[in-house]
Design an enzyme around this catalytic site. Sequence first.
Site, PDB file in Angstrom:
ATOM      1  N   TYR A  90       6.691  10.296 -10.618  1.00  0.00           N
ATOM      2  CA  TYR A  90       5.914   9.044 -10.551  1.00  0.00           C
ATOM      3  C   TYR A  90       5.539   8.536 -11.954  1.00  0.00           C
ATOM      4  O   TYR A  90       5.824   7.370 -12.271  1.00  0.00           O
ATOM      5  CB  TYR A  90       4.681   9.236  -9.654  1.00  0.00           C
ATOM      6  CG  TYR A  90       3.781   8.040  -9.604  1.00  0.00           C
ATOM      7  CD1 TYR A  90       4.107   6.911  -8.840  1.00  0.00           C
ATOM      8  CD2 TYR A  90       2.588   7.999 -10.336  1.00  0.00           C
ATOM      9  CE1 TYR A  90       3.280   5.804  -8.805  1.00  0.00           C
ATOM     10  CE2 TYR A  90       1.753   6.896 -10.300  1.00  0.00           C
ATOM     11  CZ  TYR A  90       2.097   5.803  -9.537  1.00  0.00           C
ATOM     12  OH  TYR A  90       1.279   4.709  -9.504  1.00  0.00           O
ATOM     13  N   SER A 119       1.018   1.994 -14.402  1.00  0.00           N
ATOM     14  CA  SER A 119      -0.074   2.932 -14.097  1.00  0.00           C
ATOM     15  C   SER A 119      -0.490   3.589 -15.401  1.00  0.00           C
ATOM     16  O   SER A 119       0.336   3.749 -16.314  1.00  0.00           O
ATOM     17  CB  SER A 119       0.445   3.997 -13.121  1.00  0.00           C
ATOM     18  OG  SER A 119      -0.352   5.161 -13.171  1.00  0.00           O
TER      19      SER A 119
END
Length: 263
Positions: free
Chosen positions: A152, A139
């Site tokens: 995350y 990501s």
Amino acid sequence: MPPQTFLVTGASDGIGAVYADRLARRGHDLILVARRVDRLAELAERLAAATGVSVETIGADLSDPDDLARIEARLRKDEKITGLVNNAGIANEGPILEADPEYLSGMIDLNVRAVTRLSAAIAPRLAAAGAGTIINLTSVTALMPAGFTAVYPATKAFVLAFSEALQAELGPKGVRVQAVLPGITRTAIWTGEMLASLPATMIMDAGEMVDAALAGLDMGETVTIPALPDMAAYEAYVAARNALRPDLSHAHAAPRYGVTASA
Ligand SMILES: NC(=O)c1ccc[n+]([C@@H]2O[C@H](COP(=O)([O-])OP(=O)(O)OC[C@H]3O[C@@H](n4cnc5c(N)ncnc54)[C@H](OP(=O)(O)O)[C@@H]3O)[C@@H](O)[C@H]2O)c1
């Protein structure tokens, strides 16, 4: 890339389902893994009918050690699997001050442990064959450790570093490793409310994101950032990081700490 068999995790929805679609359209056979077997079965039937490739489905919770071990065993033994897409992942743990510790460890189990163990399960076979592909979904938050949530982005930074190291080790043995860094992508990982609160100019459709990621794979990229206009910007960042190397380990602490050599 000649037709091969890809195992895609998290293929029941979002980005993983698009990977399944695009890989099938490229003529690759598929093994689709996720928890919602009904959704996998529906997708498998549709893709097999549309493309003629073989599509198998496996129900597994990859944050569960026994289920994970089952998929690892398959990757270790099944000679026909020559591609792995580590896509399954969860996010949205909220602020660390309010986070549920069980959710945090479940996220690490899925986003980090499963990616590591599945890659380690397939890598020896691919290296021995001198061919194969590992695609890891990370990501852009891997590049933004502050300002989002705490855990995350850290899991995704792990996957980016892991992928770079895998490519360095396995690339010379003929194995392709690609880290894909999507920005905000329209999938169910976000609630409708979350997406509505974000500028539309920052949100990419999953189809376009995966098409760009596969184009990056075709171009031989180790790191693919679909939204980034000029990869030279990322290369400059890596070059700055690499420039630190000669100074990261010395016999003595830097003068700014005012420490003298101890006996
Ligand atoms: N969407 C974005 O903005 C974005 C941005 C950057 C990176 N990413 C990354 O892209 C990947 C895919 O995300 P997405 O947006 O497509 O998410 P999504 O729409 O929520 O889909 C997640 C997929 O992972 C599967 N999954 C979740 N928990 C699982 C578990 N314990 N075991 C096995 N499968 C599990 C889900 O299937 P089941 O529920 O059926 O198990 C589903 O197929 C993730 O790694 C995510 O971090 C997404």
